[in-house]
Scaffold this active site. Structure first.
Site, PDB file in Angstrom:
ATOM      1  N   ARG A 130      45.737 -60.735  11.857  1.00  0.00           N
ATOM      2  CA  ARG A 130      46.207 -61.334  10.598  1.00  0.00           C
ATOM      3  C   ARG A 130      47.373 -62.301  10.717  1.00  0.00           C
ATOM      4  NH1 ARG A 130      46.346 -55.571   7.950  1.00  0.00           N
ATOM      5  NH2 ARG A 130      46.802 -55.280  10.139  1.00  0.00           N
TER       6      ARG A 130
ATOM      7  N   ASP B  81      36.658 -52.658  16.660  1.00  0.00           N
ATOM      8  CA  ASP B  81      37.577 -51.611  16.213  1.00  0.00           C
ATOM      9  C   ASP B  81      37.158 -50.272  16.797  1.00  0.00           C
ATOM     10  OD1 ASP B  81      39.906 -51.475  14.000  1.00  0.00           O
ATOM     11  OD2 ASP B  81      38.866 -49.563  14.135  1.00  0.00           O
TER      12      ASP B  81
ATOM     13  N   ARG C 294      38.692 -64.149   7.804  1.00  0.00           N
ATOM     14  CA  ARG C 294      38.758 -62.842   7.129  1.00  0.00           C
ATOM     15  C   ARG C 294      38.574 -62.994   5.616  1.00  0.00           C
ATOM     16  NH1 ARG C 294      38.128 -58.114   5.861  1.00  0.00           N
ATOM     17  NH2 ARG C 294      39.691 -56.471   6.071  1.00  0.00           N
TER      18      ARG C 294
ATOM     19  N   TYR D  30      40.566 -39.266  13.298  1.00  0.00           N
ATOM     20  CA  TYR D  30      40.028 -40.094  12.208  1.00  0.00           C
ATOM     21  C   TYR D  30      38.794 -39.461  11.579  1.00  0.00           C
ATOM     22  CZ  TYR D  30      43.202 -44.024  12.582  1.00  0.00           C
ATOM     23  OH  TYR D  30      44.329 -44.823  12.544  1.00  0.00           O
TER      24      TYR D  30
ATOM     25  N   ARG E 124      46.534 -56.488  19.588  1.00  0.00           N
ATOM     26  CA  ARG E 124      46.332 -57.202  18.310  1.00  0.00           C
ATOM     27  C   ARG E 124      46.702 -58.687  18.408  1.00  0.00           C
ATOM     28  NH1 ARG E 124      45.708 -53.619  13.628  1.00  0.00           N
ATOM     29  NH2 ARG E 124      44.346 -52.075  14.556  1.00  0.00           N
TER      30      ARG E 124
HETATM   31  O1  CP3 Z   1      43.225 -57.981  19.029  1.00  0.00           O
HETATM   32  C1  CP3 Z   1      42.960 -56.790  19.306  1.00  0.00           C
HETATM   33  O2  CP3 Z   1      43.829 -55.962  19.659  1.00  0.00           O
HETATM   34  C2  CP3 Z   1      41.505 -56.358  19.342  1.00  0.00           C
HETATM   35  C3  CP3 Z   1      40.977 -55.796  18.172  1.00  0.00           C
HETATM   36  C4  CP3 Z   1      41.425 -54.413  17.680  1.00  0.00           C
HETATM   37  C5  CP3 Z   1      41.422 -54.084  16.300  1.00  0.00           C
HETATM   38  N1  CP3 Z   1      41.674 -52.757  16.200  1.00  0.00           N
HETATM   39  C6  CP3 Z   1      41.174 -55.027  15.214  1.00  0.00           C
HETATM   40  C7  CP3 Z   1      41.677 -54.719  13.865  1.00  0.00           C
HETATM   41  C8  CP3 Z   1      41.745 -53.263  18.394  1.00  0.00           C
HETATM   42  C9  CP3 Z   1      41.944 -53.068  19.883  1.00  0.00           C
HETATM   43  C10 CP3 Z   1      41.897 -52.210  17.435  1.00  0.00           C
HETATM   44  C11 CP3 Z   1      42.186 -50.816  17.797  1.00  0.00           C
HETATM   45  C12 CP3 Z   1      42.477 -49.844  16.744  1.00  0.00           C
HETATM   46  N2  CP3 Z   1      41.900 -49.742  15.505  1.00  0.00           N
HETATM   47  C13 CP3 Z   1      43.378 -48.759  16.882  1.00  0.00           C
HETATM   48  C14 CP3 Z   1      44.165 -48.450  18.124  1.00  0.00           C
HETATM   49  C15 CP3 Z   1      45.402 -49.272  18.244  1.00  0.00           C
HETATM   50  C16 CP3 Z   1      46.429 -48.997  17.169  1.00  0.00           C
HETATM   51  O3  CP3 Z   1      46.619 -49.892  16.346  1.00  0.00           O
HETATM   52  O4  CP3 Z   1      46.997 -47.901  17.181  1.00  0.00           O
HETATM   53  C17 CP3 Z   1      43.369 -48.038  15.670  1.00  0.00           C
HETATM   54  C18 CP3 Z   1      44.175 -46.808  15.344  1.00  0.00           C
HETATM   55  C19 CP3 Z   1      42.413 -48.670  14.820  1.00  0.00           C
HETATM   56  C20 CP3 Z   1      42.019 -48.251  13.447  1.00  0.00           C
HETATM   57  C21 CP3 Z   1      42.405 -49.264  12.439  1.00  0.00           C
HETATM   58  N3  CP3 Z   1      41.810 -50.511  12.323  1.00  0.00           N
HETATM   59  C22 CP3 Z   1      43.408 -49.165  11.432  1.00  0.00           C
HETATM   60  C23 CP3 Z   1      44.313 -47.968  11.231  1.00  0.00           C
HETATM   61  C24 CP3 Z   1      43.385 -50.353  10.710  1.00  0.00           C
HETATM   62  C25 CP3 Z   1      44.168 -50.693   9.465  1.00  0.00           C
HETATM   63  C26 CP3 Z   1      45.582 -50.895   9.702  1.00  0.00           C
HETATM   64  C27 CP3 Z   1      45.860 -52.185  10.429  1.00  0.00           C
HETATM   65  O5  CP3 Z   1      46.484 -52.136  11.490  1.00  0.00           O
HETATM   66  O6  CP3 Z   1      45.446 -53.211   9.936  1.00  0.00           O
HETATM   67  C28 CP3 Z   1      42.410 -51.200  11.317  1.00  0.00           C
HETATM   68  C29 CP3 Z   1      42.067 -52.584  10.897  1.00  0.00           C
HETATM   69  C30 CP3 Z   1      42.065 -53.643  11.938  1.00  0.00           C
HETATM   70  N4  CP3 Z   1      41.563 -53.523  13.187  1.00  0.00           N
HETATM   71  C31 CP3 Z   1      42.538 -54.982  11.757  1.00  0.00           C
HETATM   72  C32 CP3 Z   1      42.294 -55.653  12.957  1.00  0.00           C
HETATM   73  C33 CP3 Z   1      42.560 -57.098  13.260  1.00  0.00           C
HETATM   74  C34 CP3 Z   1      43.112 -55.560  10.473  1.00  0.00           C
HETATM   75  C35 CP3 Z   1      41.968 -55.936   9.606  1.00  0.00           C
HETATM   76  C36 CP3 Z   1      42.364 -56.746   8.415  1.00  0.00           C
HETATM   77  O7  CP3 Z   1      42.711 -56.148   7.392  1.00  0.00           O
HETATM   78  O8  CP3 Z   1      42.234 -57.974   8.490  1.00  0.00           O
END
Ligand code: CP3
Length: 333
Positions: free
Chosen positions: A25, A71, A34, A147, A21
């Protein structure tokens, strides 16, 4: 050879670092994009913006890799399940129409995810990535299954219920594995140089079910990536036995979470280790951060090790702390 790949093979003595990540954010330049793009899936499928977001942290920090902004839930989305991100709640998925899903062909699937592959193509030649890796990724089959069935992030005890319809789950798992391979393949063909497999919910499963839901399907993906001659990193968050995981799944790199004792890992595992630091230390004070960073660097001093966190950067992290961390890791010897 890139800095990170040298690090994986322990060819150089230099420390290497990237962060899960690292784009997200906590960066004002991400929040700005965003705020104008409320639909998260659409943002992931905007090839110009997702490429731009991927590069953002590399402009600020001397990190050794980019990870494509996307994602893991784009795979259920491309399989026809609706996926929405609700503010302050997380992902919400729709019902599965398995009849429809089992008829989806490779061409339709790839077509839906084309912008991800185009974003990788656009990003890989940017000057910020010179000598650096571009990491592509997928969710592990188990985490995607969780999921798709649970339709949201699970709490710790509510998944067992859903695993009762064995035949349906076996069929669904087969579809998931098939399309995860297609997604991996297209990311590699587009220019991803490493693949990370995120098993964020490995910790939910009973050990008796590991073979079926974690080891076998993940090994299938790992072998697939290896056949493409690039490194594969596995992050089985919360898995209770890393030694068995590593000996059965055989990734090139094992990424550990913050609950794992790094000393035990260092003593018992002989492949490259990644990560571990609790992301909460990036929200605390610098001295405490430094103490904890040193702990990981010292324990893994003589081993191949990629510095990273034990989970993603928290949204309330100050970017100046990330800057401090990256410089500290790069200068420490
Ligand atoms: O920078 C990076 O790591 C690359 C991008 C990336 C995102 N998600 C962007 C994202 C990666 C590698 C992921 C993987 C991901 N997504 C996982 C595995 C890693 C982990 O966190 O356990 C999972 C479980 C998800 C599913 C997911 N996506 C959830 C549960 C959420 C909401 C909760 C949260 O962490 O925000 C997301 C949203 C998400 N994916 C955001 C980002 C930058 C936040 C989006 C926002 O609200 O602006």
């Amino acid at each position: 050879m890139t800095v990170l790949q040298n690090c994986i093979k322990k060819i150089s003595k230099d420390n290497c670092i990237w962060l899960m990540r690292q784009a997200g954010r906590y960066l004002p330049e991400f929040r700005e994009i965003r705020s104008k793009n409320q639909d998260f899936i659409k943002l992931c499928l905007n090839e110009n913006l997702s490429s731009e977001i991927t590069i953002q942290p590399l402009r600020r920090f001397n990190i050794d890799a980019a990870i494509i902004f996307s994602d893991i839930l784009l795979v259920p989305y491309a399989l026809g399940q609706s996926v929405k991100f609700k503010k302050d709640f997380g992902p919400l998925l729709g019902e599965i129409d398995f009849n429809k899903m089992s008829k989806i062909n490779e061409i339709e699937f790839i077509d839906k995810l084309k912008p991800v592959y185009n974003a990788i193509k656009k990003t890989k030649d940017q000057t910020e990535l010179k000598n650096k890796d571009l990491i592509g990724f997928v969710g592990a089959p188990w985490t995607i299954l969780v999921y798709m069935l649970n339709q949201r992030s699970p709490k710790n005890d509510d998944i067992e219920l859903n695993l009762k319809d064995k035949k349906f789950i076996e069929d669904l798992l087969k579809v998931i594995v098939k399309f995860l391979k297609i997604h991996i393949n297209n990311q590699i063909e587009s220019g991803a140089t490493i693949i990370q497999i995120f098993d964020s919910w490995a910790g939910l499963l009973n050990k008796k079910d590991y073979d079926k839901y974690i080891y076998n399907p993940t090994k299938d993906l790992v072998n697939f990536v290896k056949s493409k001659k690039i490194p594969v990193i596995c992050f089985p968050k919360g898995v209770n036995d890393y030694k068995s995981y590593v000996s059965l799944v055989k990734p090139d790199v094992i990424s550990i979470d913050y609950d794992v004792d790094p000393k035990k890992i260092s003593d018992s595992i002989d492949i490259t280790v990644q990560g571990g630091l609790d992301p909460k230390f990036l929200v605390g004070d610098k001295e405490e951060l430094k103490t904890n960073v040193k702990k990981y660097l010292d324990i893994f001093k003589d081993k191949p090790y990629i510095f990273n966190l034990g989970h993603g950067v928290l949204p309330n992290t100050d970017p100046s702390m990330v800057d401090y961390l990256v410089k500290f890791v790069k200068n420490y010897s």
